[in-house]
Design an enzyme around this catalytic site. Structure first.
Site, PDB file in Angstrom:
ATOM      1  N   LEU A 578       0.839  -1.200   0.000  1.00 37.93           N
ATOM      2  CA  LEU A 578       0.000   0.000   0.000  1.00 37.93           C
ATOM      3  C   LEU A 578       0.871   1.245   0.000  1.00 37.93           C
ATOM      4  CD1 LEU A 578      -2.743  -0.972   2.592  1.00 37.93           C
ATOM      5  CD2 LEU A 578      -2.891  -1.001   0.114  1.00 37.93           C
ATOM      6  N   GLY A 579       2.049   1.126   0.599  1.00 40.78           N
ATOM      7  CA  GLY A 579       2.911   2.296   0.650  1.00 40.78           C
ATOM      8  C   GLY A 579       4.102   2.004   1.529  1.00 40.78           C
ATOM      9  N   LYS A 580       4.919   3.054   1.683  1.00 40.43           N
ATOM     10  CA  LYS A 580       6.101   2.894   2.500  1.00 40.43           C
ATOM     11  C   LYS A 580       6.078   4.009   3.523  1.00 40.43           C
ATOM     12  CE  LYS A 580      11.021   2.122   1.900  1.00 40.43           C
ATOM     13  NZ  LYS A 580      12.183   2.565   1.126  1.00 40.43           N
ATOM     14  N   GLY A 581       6.188   3.640   4.776  1.00 42.80           N
ATOM     15  CA  GLY A 581       6.033   4.656   5.806  1.00 42.80           C
ATOM     16  C   GLY A 581       7.290   4.850   6.614  1.00 42.80           C
ATOM     17  N   PHE A 583       8.203   3.845   9.332  1.00 45.91           N
ATOM     18  CA  PHE A 583       8.774   2.742  10.098  1.00 45.91           C
ATOM     19  C   PHE A 583       8.852   1.460   9.293  1.00 45.91           C
ATOM     20  CE2 PHE A 583       6.743   5.800  12.815  1.00 45.91           C
ATOM     21  CZ  PHE A 583       7.765   6.118  13.694  1.00 45.91           C
ATOM     22  N   GLY A 584       8.437   1.524   8.064  1.00 47.05           N
ATOM     23  CA  GLY A 584       8.519   0.325   7.249  1.00 47.05           C
ATOM     24  C   GLY A 584       7.434   0.286   6.199  1.00 47.05           C
ATOM     25  N   MET A 585       7.339  -0.864   5.540  1.00 48.53           N
ATOM     26  CA  MET A 585       6.370  -1.019   4.457  1.00 48.53           C
ATOM     27  C   MET A 585       4.966  -1.245   5.028  1.00 48.53           C
ATOM     28  SD  MET A 585       8.174  -0.849   1.711  1.00 48.53           S
ATOM     29  CE  MET A 585       7.259  -1.616   0.377  1.00 48.53           C
ATOM     30  N   VAL A 586       3.955  -0.817   4.240  1.00 52.37           N
ATOM     31  CA  VAL A 586       2.575  -1.071   4.636  1.00 52.37           C
ATOM     32  C   VAL A 586       1.936  -1.969   3.580  1.00 52.37           C
ATOM     33  CG1 VAL A 586       0.359  -0.048   5.209  1.00 52.37           C
ATOM     34  CG2 VAL A 586       2.447   1.189   5.725  1.00 52.37           C
ATOM     35  N   ASP A 697       4.254  13.985  14.637  1.00 48.18           N
ATOM     36  CA  ASP A 697       4.342  13.956  13.172  1.00 48.18           C
ATOM     37  C   ASP A 697       2.995  14.339  12.558  1.00 48.18           C
ATOM     38  OD1 ASP A 697       5.532  13.773  10.736  1.00 48.18           O
ATOM     39  OD2 ASP A 697       5.609  11.573  10.673  1.00 48.18           O
TER      40      ASP A 697
END
Ligand SMILES: *[C@@H]1O[C@H](CO)[C@@H](O)[C@H](O)[C@H]1NC(C)=O
Ligand SMILES: *[C@@H]1O[C@H](CO)[C@@H](O)[C@H](O)[C@H]1NC(C)=O
Ligand SMILES: *[C@@H]1O[C@H](CO)[C@@H](O)[C@H](O)[C@H]1NC(C)=O
Ligand SMILES: *[C@@H]1O[C@H](CO)[C@@H](O)[C@H](O)[C@H]1NC(C)=O
Ligand SMILES: *[C@@H]1O[C@H](CO)[C@@H](O)[C@H](O)[C@H]1NC(C)=O
Ligand SMILES: *[C@@H]1O[C@H](CO)[C@@H](O)[C@H](O)[C@H]1NC(C)=O
Ligand SMILES: *[C@@H]1O[C@H](CO)[C@@H](O)[C@H](O)[C@H]1NC(C)=O
Ligand SMILES: *[C@@H]1O[C@H](CO)[C@@H](O)[C@H](O)[C@H]1NC(C)=O
Ligand SMILES: *[C@@H]1O[C@H](CO)[C@@H](O)[C@H](O)[C@H]1NC(C)=O
Ligand SMILES: *[C@@H]1O[C@H](CO)[C@@H](O)[C@H](O)[C@H]1NC(C)=O
Length: 876
Positions: A578-581, A583-586, A697
């Protein structure tokens, strides 16, 4: 005037009895003698009027029958001696089938007659469908009252409802419908309420059917200063109003031949609007040298004329546009002209008031569907009468409806029949509720299969079929985004294909991942560095987080801890990113058959101990607020660390402001609401949580939107989870996103709630201006500098997002701008608290709403995001 009914003495019958009329001539008449038992004497032909009355029993499901006190029976004639009263429920309604688009005279009669021996005269409201028709006050009208309305029903059925407004019990004696000529009494407004209807005679008797073919009831009226004239000849009455000949053969003239003939009426409502229908016919033989000519004057102003009544021929004068009377007192005078040798004359007149029926009835197909559902389950709820949706305070139990402007037919959005003892199969008529969003049939005894059509109803977002006895398998079409489905507690239902017998009540696909806390801190720092260089990488990260049935899904997981193999299964081996955040990948995940979640896999290994991590996550699991994205579970297994979040289908605010990634432009009032919701989430973290949390954030990409564009803050507490607690702390590494970072905190390294306020100020500036927070292509790097520059140039309008197209209240916009700038004050001590921010936003919303209310109908709410829009089909 309402209490004119008084005695319906036999007197009036003396005329009628001579006119024998065939029953079939009462075509389209509905004549209900309320409270008359359905057997025995129903139906009957009234001795005097020959009207064909029948019992009301088949037109209403509720109420009890009564009879007026025996000592009064001689004073009132049938059909007024029996009545129906309504001790139960607030609203009780008659349902009558009528011809759509045809004009009707609707008449309801109310006589208390001390039927219950309590001598407490009731006061209640009478409704026509969803609209108030009249207040029936039998305390004032002790001898009974009547309401007559001319109305064109829009659907094929007409609902006449009695609504309890106090302690007393509503009742009704008779209900009559008479079809009218469509073109008669046509006015600018649809409906007219009878004020009074007179023929000018000393006879003292009433005229109705069959002498009036429409069964209007004409009362006789005469003034002392008048002289009666009459004729035995027939008056030609062939216009569309056709007052009865028996009324037209009388007329009044002023006794003082040079005085005007005056009729007067008044009402408590000074704004009442009236229509007058005046009927004239010359009844005398005039000599060649005689003339009767007069003008009509309404409250001192010329209204019509001069006119000369036609010999034995009807002339009707009426106003197409409604007229009001100064101070509520109306006076119409007939004044003879100079050349007239005879005084003015008047035979009969009718006065109506305009009745406004602003609320439209619920969509016809929704009404017929819900009635069909009620029938198929034999539901008999006392409040399931009248219009299902409106008026709102009388909405049927278990329903919710769209709540838009009154002129739009409401639509059903929720049907909740949980624990209603339903048996049989799922009713097919549900598919005709085409705007249905929530369907709850849980905890009934429903059997049979889950019908295919439920899957095809695109508007449905919540289906709860749990706790029934359904069998078969689930429709393929249930596999779509945004559908919350509950089917547990149906032991015979197959949950997967090929069909396997489910062993557990609930299907739970768990989750796992892990990462060490120290790694997370490292990643935070790394993230920040990378993001400073290339902020766009992070866009779209939080698009697809969420689910709101967390507690259902994970019920058997008290700890909400999942194994890594469960996470693999849930994400179908991390198939869809879904995406990259930060703290890591989603990844996208699916639990409980079709329920979607977002799984954030934290990078690599963890150095923080399992216990500490679990303690931190448990804290986050306890944070619940409607404007915070829920964490619904986690995985900690060796090197695998993952967080499982609620899935939100509508992406983030950033996307909607920029229009990128399928976002839509949001209008100003909705932006304000979103800001208020995000601020509420933040305020909760600051003062509602123990210990309090600083988000650290806050940014538009972290404000996610659900299917109704309701805002939820994402990623709160994450950075905190990997730090030691404390109200204001010195950071070892600065979390946050460049551009949103509190400059004070940036230089001192001290973190407090006021840092979030700063970031929120930047978010608000973005929502107002739609400018980039950091513009690398310009010397004016930061959004606060850009706004300052615009203000110094005096270009206030130029600050606003051009996409808003000036569709905002400027007062509201400037207040929001001021608020944003005070939040973004470089000095933290000068920034407001989040509670003050919320107060300020509410004031902005009040300004904006007052503008929107002044331009009603310009725009409906911007809730335009389709659930099935451009998203991929779900991976399984
Ligand atoms: C009422 O009158 C009509 C017409 O005369 C007749 O056909 C009908 O049978 C009568 N009904 C009753 C119940 O007397
Ligand atoms: C009135 O109009 C409706 C619908 O247009 C029509 O069905 C009905 O026959 C008309 N009635 C009369 C009396 O003209
Ligand atoms: C009600 O009827 C009685 C008996 O005819 C009469 O005396 C009384 O004036 C009436 N009251 C009203 C308010 O019309
Ligand atoms: C008759 O009416 C006229 C005009 O209103 C008035 O001037 C006159 O006094 C009246 N005559 C009588 C006898 O009342
Ligand atoms: C009209 O003429 C008749 C005679 O034909 C006469 O008696 C009468 O007074 C006249 N009336 C008027 C108002 O001139
Ligand atoms: C009617 O007569 C009065 C006085 O006799 C006069 O003032 C008025 O103008 C006349 N009206 C018309 C319409 O001739
Ligand atoms: C009904 O729907 C409206 C919005 O359409 C919502 O505000 C309201 O809370 C709902 N009411 C219930 C009882 O669910
Ligand atoms: C339906 O009503 C029950 C209680 O009456 C409530 O617990 C449940 O949450 C409702 N379902 C929906 C979808 O609102
Ligand atoms: C649904 O609506 C259609 C069209 O109005 C109607 O023909 C059909 O009978 C309805 N179905 C049910 C199950 O009520
Ligand atoms: C379902 O039916 C069974 C027996 O047929 C009965 O015992 C049970 O109470 C019913 N459950 C509900 C929720 O009505």
């Amino acid at each position: 005037m309402e209490n004119y009914l008084g005695l319906l003495l036999a007197l009036f019958a003396a005329f009628a009895i001579t006119n024998f009329i065939q029953a079939q001539e009462q075509q389209g008449f509905i004549s209900l003698d309320c409270g008359l038992p359905a057997n025995g004497r129903s139906p009957y032909n009234d001795t005097f009027s020959r009207l064909h009355f029948s019992s009301d029993a088949t037109f209403i499901q509720s109420g009890k029958t009564g009879k007026i006190q025996s000592t009064l029976v001689s004073r009132f004639m049938k059909p007024y001696t029996t009545l129906r009263y309504f001790p139960d429920g607030i609203r009780n309604c008659y349902n009558l089938n009528v011809g759509k688009g045809s004009k009707y005279l609707i008449r309801a009669t109310f006589i208390y007659g001390n039927y219950d021996g309590h001598d407490i005269k009731p006061v209640f409201d009478l409704y026509l469908g969803p609209n108030l028709w009249a207040t029936i006050d039998l305390e004032r009208a002790v001898n009974g009252t009547r309401q007559d309305m001319l109305h064109i029903p829009t659907p094929n059925s007409l609902q006449i409802c009695l609504v309890k407004t106090g302690e007393t019990t509503p009742l009704i004696s008779a209900l009559e419908l008479r079809p009218m000529e469509n073109v008669s009494y046509s006015t600018e407004s649809d409906s007219l309420n009878l004020y009074n209807m007179y023929y000018l005679s000393k006879s003292g008797s009433q005229i109705r059917y069959s002498r009036d073919i429409y069964d209007r009831i004409w009362r006789s009226y005469f003034k002392m200063e008048w002289t009666q004239i009459s004729t035995d000849l027939d008056v030609v009455h062939s216009n569309k109003y056709a007052p009865p000949k028996d009324a037209l053969k009388y007329a009044a003239t002023p006794t003082n031949a040079s005085a005007p003939l005056t009729i007067e009426w008044s009402s408590a409502n000074p704004d009442a609007q009236y229509h007058l229908y005046a009927h004239f016919a010359e009844l005398q033989d005039l000599e060649a040298n005689e003339t009767r000519e007069f003008s009509m004057v309404w409250n001192g102003q010329h209204y019509y004329g001069p006119l000369v009544p036609l010999k034995l021929n009807l002339l009707t004068i009426f106003n197409k546009s409604p007229r009001t009377c100064n101070g509520g007192k109306c006076s119409v005078q007939l004044i003879r002209t100079n050349r007239s040798t005879l005084p003015p004359l008047l035979n009969a007149f009718e006065v109506f008031t305009v009745i406004h029926l602003p609320q439209s009835e619920t969509d016809e197909s929704d009404v017929s569907a819900i009635k069909s559902i009620a029938t198929s389950y034999a539901l008999s709820r006392i409040n399931w009468q009248g219009d299902p949706c409106v008026p709102q305070q009388l909405r049927w139990d278990g329903l919710n409806c769209t709540n838009t402007v009154a002129s739009m037919p409401p639509r059903l959005t929720t049907l909740n029949l949980s624990s209603s003892g339903l048996t049989g199969t799922i009713a097919a008529a549900i598919q005709n509720l085409t705007q249905l969003e929530k369907l709850d049939l849980s905890n009934n005894n429903l059997t049979g299969g889950v019908p295919e059509f439920l899957g095809d109803m695109k508007s449905l977002t919540v289906i709860n079929l749990s706790g029934n006895n359904l069998s078969g398998s689930l429709p393929q079409a249930f596999q779509r985004k945004g559908l919350e489905l509950s089917v547990e507690g149906n032991p015979r239902l197959c949950l997967s294909s090929p069909c396997k017998k489910p062993t557990k009540k609930k299907v739970v696909v768990p989750i796992v991942v892990s990462v060490s806390a120290a790694t997370v801190i490292f990643v935070v720092v790394l993230f920040l560095v990378v993001r400073m260089k290339n902020p766009s990488i992070w866009e779209g990260l939080h698009l697809l987080l969420g689910t709101s049935m967390a507690n259902v899904t994970f019920v058997n997981k008290k700890s909400r801890r999942f194994t890594y193999s469960e996470v693999i299964k849930m994400t179908n081996n991390f198939q869809r990113v879904l995406g990259k955040g930060g703290f890591g990948m989603v990844y996208h995940g699916t639990v409980n058959i079709y329920e979607q979640v977002a799984v954030k896999v934290l990078s690599q290994s963890s150095t923080q101990g399992s216990k500490e991590f679990k303690a931190e996550v448990d804290l986050l699991l306890r944070v619940h607020h409607t404007n915070l994205v829920s964490l619904v579970g986690y995985c900690y297994e060796g090197d695998h660390l993952a967080l499982i979040y609620e899935f939100l289908p509508n992406g983030d605010l950033k996307q909607h402001l920029t229009g990128k990634g399928g976002g839509s432009i949001i209008k100003w009032s909705v932006r304000l609401r979103i800001a208020l919701e995000a601020a509420s989430g933040l305020e909760y973290l600051h003062i509602g949580c123990t210990p309090p949390m600083v988000h650290r954030d806050v940014k538009t990409a972290n404000i996610l939107l659900d299917e109704n564009l309701k805002a939820k803050l994402a990623d709160f507490g994450l950075s905190r989870s990997f730090q030691s607690g404390g109200e204001s702390q010195v950071l070892t590494a600065i979390a946050g996103t460049l551009g949103y970072l509190d400059p004070e905190c940036n230089s001192s390294g001290r973190l407090s709630e006021k840092s979030d306020v700063y970031s929120f100020g930047i978010v608000l500036l973005e929502m107002i201006t739609n400018q980039p927070v950091i513009n690398q292509t310009s010397e004016i790097l930061h959004i606060t500098q850009w706004v300052g520059f615009k203000i110094s140039q005096g270009d206030i309008i130029g600050i606003m997002d051009p996409n808003l197209g000036k569709d905002y209240d400027s007062n509201s916009a400037w207040r929001a701008l001021e608020l944003a700038l005070s939040c973004a004050n470089p000095s933290s001590s000068k920034r407001p608290s989040m509670s003050q921010v919320i107060q300020g936003l509410k004031e902005c919303i009040v300004c904006e709403n007052s503008r929107e209310n002044n331009n009603q109908g310009l725009e409906s709410q911007a809730m335009s995001i389709g659930l099935d829009s451009s998203m991929d089909p779900m991976a399984r």
